[in-house]
Design an enzyme around this catalytic site. Structure first.
Site, PDB file in Angstrom:
ATOM      1  N   SER A  47     -12.025 -92.453  32.969  1.00 41.39           N
ATOM      2  CA  SER A  47     -12.554 -93.224  34.205  1.00 41.39           C
ATOM      3  C   SER A  47     -12.542 -94.825  33.688  1.00 41.39           C
ATOM      4  O   SER A  47     -12.386 -95.126  32.720  1.00 41.39           O
ATOM      5  CB  SER A  47     -14.304 -92.899  34.208  1.00 41.39           C
ATOM      6  OG  SER A  47     -14.970 -93.868  35.227  1.00 41.39           O
TER       7      SER A  47
ATOM      8  N   VAL B  61     -11.996 -98.294  27.057  1.00 43.09           N
ATOM      9  CA  VAL B  61     -10.732 -97.833  26.259  1.00 43.09           C
ATOM     10  C   VAL B  61     -10.045 -97.828  27.855  1.00 43.09           C
ATOM     11  O   VAL B  61      -8.821 -98.050  27.659  1.00 43.09           O
ATOM     12  CB  VAL B  61     -10.891 -96.900  25.759  1.00 43.09           C
ATOM     13  CG1 VAL B  61      -9.572 -96.277  25.140  1.00 43.09           C
ATOM     14  CG2 VAL B  61     -11.539 -97.085  24.273  1.00 43.09           C
ATOM     15  N   CYS B  62     -10.314 -97.025  28.812  1.00 40.31           N
ATOM     16  CA  CYS B  62      -9.686 -96.508  29.993  1.00 40.31           C
ATOM     17  C   CYS B  62      -9.157 -98.054  30.539  1.00 40.31           C
ATOM     18  O   CYS B  62      -7.995 -98.180  31.088  1.00 40.31           O
ATOM     19  CB  CYS B  62     -10.571 -95.867  30.885  1.00 40.31           C
ATOM     20  SG  CYS B  62     -10.965 -94.362  30.241  1.00 40.31           S
ATOM     21  N   ALA B  63     -10.276 -98.934  30.911  1.00 39.38           N
ATOM     22  CA  ALA B  63     -10.017-100.280  31.375  1.00 39.38           C
ATOM     23  C   ALA B  63      -8.862-101.010  30.648  1.00 39.38           C
ATOM     24  O   ALA B  63      -8.052-101.538  31.196  1.00 39.38           O
ATOM     25  CB  ALA B  63     -11.305-101.172  31.485  1.00 39.38           C
TER      26      ALA B  63
ATOM     27  N   SER C   5      -6.596 -99.744  28.829  1.00 38.26           N
ATOM     28  CA  SER C   5      -5.142 -98.910  29.022  1.00 38.26           C
ATOM     29  C   SER C   5      -4.420 -99.587  30.088  1.00 38.26           C
ATOM     30  O   SER C   5      -3.383 -99.622  30.274  1.00 38.26           O
ATOM     31  CB  SER C   5      -5.372 -97.521  28.667  1.00 38.26           C
ATOM     32  OG  SER C   5      -5.719 -97.034  30.032  1.00 38.26           O
TER      33      SER C   5
END
Length: 167
Positions: A54, A59-61, A63
């Site tokens: 999500s 970490v997702c943001a 990437s």
């Protein structure tokens, strides 16, 4: 059944994580304007699939931001940011963050079984139903030339290794 980890605990995935050397299975997902996007729309280009749980996690943001920067320097390459987030949330994030070189795609409808065909559906644990952090690179002929199932969902992928598969 493939496995990864979330905060040190083993997490099972539905099926096997996709391997290099195979033809990338076709998929259809939803873009921010609610139109459909198919993998075949990228025919003849390198495609980087940045897959994650999500955008609402750090970490997702990170990437997506990192691949956005890298994508600006890559020729004949499309970067797809894939999650089960709603297209509206993806659009808001990309607008706020100035993401212009990555195409956010939502797998929330999942008409083509992307999550199970690529072996990235988290089958148990607190993130069950979301996608495991991974990177898949597809060459212009449609063959998978690089895969990384990140061993700990809270860690970033290996950007350099993914980019090396494109050169």
């Amino acid at each position: 059944m493939s496995k990864t980890a979330f905060k040190g605990s083993v997490v099972n995935l539905a099926g096997e994580f996709i391997k290099t050397g195979v033809t990338a299975p076709e998929f259809t997902m939803v873009k921010g304007d609610l139109s459909q996007f198919k993998l075949s729309d990228t025919k003849g280009k390198f495609v980087v699939l940045n897959i994650f749980p999500s955008l609402d996690t750090g970490v997702c943001a990170t990437s997506v931001r990192k691949f956005n920067q890298l994508a600006a320097k890559m020729e004949n390459t499309v970067v797809l940011a894939i999650s089960k987030d709603l297209p509206f949330a993806q659009g808001r994030f990309c607008t706020t963050e100035g993401i212009e070189n990555v195409i956010p795609l939502s797998d929330f409808r999942n008409p083509s079984d992307f999550d199970t065909n690529y072996g990235v559906l988290i089958a148990d644990g607190p993130l069950s139903g979301l996608l495991a952090r991974s990177v898949v690179v597809i060459n212009p002929a449609g063959e998978i030339v690089y895969t990384e199932l990140v061993p700990e969902i809270t860690q970033e992928p290996n950007y350099d290794a993914a980019l090396a598969a494109i050169k």
